[in-house]
Design a protein around this motif. Structure first.
Motif, mmCIF file in Angstrom:
data_model
loop_
_atom_site.group_PDB
_atom_site.id
_atom_site.type_symbol
_atom_site.label_atom_id
_atom_site.label_comp_id
_atom_site.label_asym_id
_atom_site.label_seq_id
_atom_site.Cartn_x
_atom_site.Cartn_y
_atom_site.Cartn_z
ATOM 1 N N GLY A 7 0.828 -1.207 0.000
ATOM 2 C CA GLY A 7 0.000 0.000 0.000
ATOM 3 C C GLY A 7 0.852 1.241 0.000
ATOM 4 O O GLY A 7 2.057 1.195 0.286
ATOM 5 N N PHE A 8 0.218 2.352 -0.307
ATOM 6 C CA PHE A 8 0.922 3.625 -0.396
ATOM 7 C C PHE A 8 1.441 4.046 0.983
ATOM 8 O O PHE A 8 0.954 3.558 2.014
ATOM 9 C CB PHE A 8 -0.038 4.688 -0.942
ATOM 10 C CG PHE A 8 0.661 5.888 -1.549
ATOM 11 C CD1 PHE A 8 1.352 5.772 -2.738
ATOM 12 C CD2 PHE A 8 0.618 7.122 -0.908
ATOM 13 C CE1 PHE A 8 1.997 6.873 -3.292
ATOM 14 C CE2 PHE A 8 1.260 8.228 -1.456
ATOM 15 C CZ PHE A 8 1.942 8.106 -2.647
ATOM 16 N N MET A 9 2.411 4.963 0.984
ATOM 17 C CA MET A 9 2.898 5.544 2.246
ATOM 18 C C MET A 9 1.709 6.076 3.042
ATOM 19 O O MET A 9 0.797 6.677 2.483
ATOM 20 C CB MET A 9 3.827 6.733 1.929
ATOM 21 C CG MET A 9 5.075 6.341 1.182
ATOM 22 S SD MET A 9 6.023 7.759 0.553
ATOM 23 C CE MET A 9 5.510 7.799 -1.162
ATOM 24 N N ILE A 46 19.755 7.242 2.264
ATOM 25 C CA ILE A 46 19.996 6.368 1.096
ATOM 26 C C ILE A 46 19.560 7.104 -0.178
ATOM 27 O O ILE A 46 20.288 7.159 -1.170
ATOM 28 C CB ILE A 46 19.261 5.009 1.220
ATOM 29 C CG1 ILE A 46 19.733 4.253 2.461
ATOM 30 C CG2 ILE A 46 19.470 4.170 -0.041
ATOM 31 C CD1 ILE A 46 18.880 3.040 2.848
ATOM 32 N N PHE A 47 18.372 7.699 -0.134
ATOM 33 C CA PHE A 47 17.883 8.452 -1.301
ATOM 34 C C PHE A 47 18.800 9.642 -1.598
ATOM 35 O O PHE A 47 19.147 9.906 -2.750
ATOM 36 C CB PHE A 47 16.447 8.959 -1.065
ATOM 37 C CG PHE A 47 15.368 8.004 -1.505
ATOM 38 C CD1 PHE A 47 15.057 6.884 -0.741
ATOM 39 C CD2 PHE A 47 14.653 8.209 -2.684
ATOM 40 C CE1 PHE A 47 14.051 5.996 -1.134
ATOM 41 C CE2 PHE A 47 13.647 7.329 -3.094
ATOM 42 C CZ PHE A 47 13.353 6.218 -2.312
ATOM 43 N N ALA A 48 19.174 10.371 -0.543
ATOM 44 C CA ALA A 48 19.965 11.590 -0.750
ATOM 45 C C ALA A 48 21.368 11.272 -1.268
ATOM 46 O O ALA A 48 21.882 11.933 -2.175
ATOM 47 C CB ALA A 48 20.049 12.376 0.547
ATOM 48 N N ARG A 116 10.023 10.782 4.385
ATOM 49 C CA ARG A 116 9.667 10.135 3.125
ATOM 50 C C ARG A 116 10.136 10.993 1.955
ATOM 51 O O ARG A 116 9.454 11.915 1.525
ATOM 52 C CB ARG A 116 8.163 9.892 3.071
ATOM 53 C CG ARG A 116 7.748 8.801 4.072
ATOM 54 C CD ARG A 116 6.285 8.577 4.043
ATOM 55 N NE ARG A 116 5.910 7.354 4.716
ATOM 56 C CZ ARG A 116 5.281 7.326 5.901
ATOM 57 N NH1 ARG A 116 4.999 8.451 6.551
ATOM 58 N NH2 ARG A 116 4.927 6.178 6.433
ATOM 59 N N PRO A 117 11.336 10.647 1.455
ATOM 60 C CA PRO A 117 11.961 11.493 0.430
ATOM 61 C C PRO A 117 11.066 11.764 -0.781
ATOM 62 O O PRO A 117 11.112 12.864 -1.334
ATOM 63 C CB PRO A 117 13.215 10.712 0.021
ATOM 64 C CG PRO A 117 13.234 9.461 0.802
ATOM 65 C CD PRO A 117 12.170 9.490 1.834
ATOM 66 N N LEU A 118 10.248 10.792 -1.171
ATOM 67 C CA LEU A 118 9.429 10.996 -2.377
ATOM 68 C C LEU A 118 8.330 12.040 -2.165
ATOM 69 O O LEU A 118 7.749 12.538 -3.117
ATOM 70 C CB LEU A 118 8.801 9.674 -2.835
ATOM 71 C CG LEU A 118 9.785 8.630 -3.357
ATOM 72 C CD1 LEU A 118 9.049 7.364 -3.758
ATOM 73 C CD2 LEU A 118 10.569 9.161 -4.543
ATOM 74 N N LYS A 134 -0.114 6.412 -10.767
ATOM 75 C CA LYS A 134 0.800 5.472 -11.443
ATOM 76 C C LYS A 134 0.768 4.083 -10.805
ATOM 77 O O LYS A 134 1.051 3.082 -11.448
ATOM 78 C CB LYS A 134 2.239 5.990 -11.335
ATOM 79 C CG LYS A 134 2.595 7.012 -12.388
ATOM 80 C CD LYS A 134 4.109 7.206 -12.383
ATOM 81 C CE LYS A 134 4.462 8.559 -12.975
ATOM 82 N NZ LYS A 134 5.623 9.186 -12.331
ATOM 83 N N ARG A 135 0.460 4.057 -9.516
ATOM 84 C CA ARG A 135 0.560 2.786 -8.782
ATOM 85 C C ARG A 135 -0.769 2.097 -8.508
ATOM 86 O O ARG A 135 -0.766 0.968 -8.015
ATOM 87 C CB ARG A 135 1.253 3.047 -7.443
ATOM 88 C CG ARG A 135 2.677 3.534 -7.604
ATOM 89 C CD ARG A 135 3.236 3.834 -6.242
ATOM 90 N NE ARG A 135 4.622 4.238 -6.291
ATOM 91 C CZ ARG A 135 5.347 4.494 -5.210
ATOM 92 N NH1 ARG A 135 4.777 4.375 -4.013
ATOM 93 N NH2 ARG A 135 6.596 4.859 -5.315
ATOM 94 N N ALA A 136 -1.861 2.779 -8.795
ATOM 95 C CA ALA A 136 -3.184 2.270 -8.402
ATOM 96 C C ALA A 136 -3.403 0.819 -8.819
ATOM 97 O O ALA A 136 -3.869 -0.004 -8.017
ATOM 98 C CB ALA A 136 -4.261 3.169 -8.974
HETATM 99 C C1 S3P Z 1 8.408 4.602 -0.706
HETATM 100 C C2 S3P Z 1 7.783 4.341 0.505
HETATM 101 C C3 S3P Z 1 8.512 4.311 1.781
HETATM 102 C C4 S3P Z 1 9.991 3.972 1.564
HETATM 103 C C5 S3P Z 1 10.584 4.884 0.536
HETATM 104 C C6 S3P Z 1 9.872 4.812 -0.813
HETATM 105 C C7 S3P Z 1 7.585 4.628 -1.944
HETATM 106 O O1 S3P Z 1 7.916 3.344 2.650
HETATM 107 O O2 S3P Z 1 10.124 2.639 1.161
HETATM 108 O O3 S3P Z 1 10.561 6.192 1.054
HETATM 109 O O4 S3P Z 1 8.174 4.554 -3.039
HETATM 110 O O5 S3P Z 1 6.346 4.712 -1.829
HETATM 111 P P1 S3P Z 1 6.511 3.544 3.416
HETATM 112 O O6 S3P Z 1 5.440 3.144 2.464
HETATM 113 O O7 S3P Z 1 6.618 2.604 4.560
HETATM 114 O O8 S3P Z 1 6.443 4.963 3.834
#
Ligand code: S3P
Length: 176
Positions: A7-9, A46-48, A116-118, A134-136
């Motif tokens: 599922g989504f964040m 990690i993202f940065a 949450r970097p995104l 995009k993910r639905a």
């Molecule tokens: C991401 C969700 C994050 C984590 C990263 C990328 C995503 O996890 O894996 O920041 O691409 O949706 P959570 O869903 O636990 O926040």
């Protein structure tokens, strides 16, 4: 047998996962935590420092490993569904439960922490809407979908447990 939460964040994968694992007497595994442990770095770092592609590679390695566990509730990162191979691995031993919520609920829940970097965008709602669109289809591809905005956490766990029992996937102690 494992229970895999996708599922989504901000849809509640970690909090529901912990409650569910306690009810089932299963281990609780959080894929993001495993990645952080493996790389000794926070998800944001990690993202940065290395970028998303590097993160996704690490994520795939961890998914392959944790998919082999038994009696685990596996909470995944929101982007795990983007790699078809991740889902193939997770499904080998896992029932896939998708958690959903409305954009406004997700916005409110993810506003509380900045990890949450995104979502670190000026217009978070627009960024979220685009990612969700995009993910639905991937989030819909599950054994069960539960909207966590409509029920409290105990009710969500109850719904999932009932489903797993109906499918004969678990013989849960039904107390509480
Ligand atoms: C991401 C969700 C994050 C984590 C990263 C990328 C995503 O996890 O894996 O920041 O691409 O949706 P959570 O869903 O636990 O926040």
């Amino acid at each position: 047998m494992n229970v895999v939460l996708i599922g989504f964040m901000g849809t509640g994968k970690s909090s529901i996962g912990k409650l569910l694992s306690a009810k089932l007497g299963y281990k609780f595994i959080d894929s993001d935590q495993q990645i952080e442990y493996d790389l000794k770095m926070s998800i944001s770092d990690i993202f940065a420092k290395h970028g998303e592609t590097y993160f996704r590679q690490a994520e795939h390695r961890i998914i392959k490993k944790i998919s082999q566990y038994n009696k685990a509730v596996i909470s995944t990162g929101g982007g795990v569904v983007l790699n078809k191979d991740n889902m193939v691995e997770l499904r080998k031993k896992g029932m896939v439960i998708s958690l959903s919520a409305s954009i406004d609920t997700i916005l409110e829940r993810t506003n509380r922490r900045n990890n949450r970097p995104l979502l670190e965008q000026e217009d978070r709602k627009a960024a979220m809407t685009e990612l969700l669109a995009k993910r639905a289809e991937f989030y819909a591809d599950a054994d069960l979908v539960v909207d966590t905005g409509k029920y409290n956490p105990q009710e969500v766990v109850h719904i999932i447990l009932n489903f797993l029992k109906e499918k004969g996937a678990v013989y849960a102690k039904s107390k509480g």
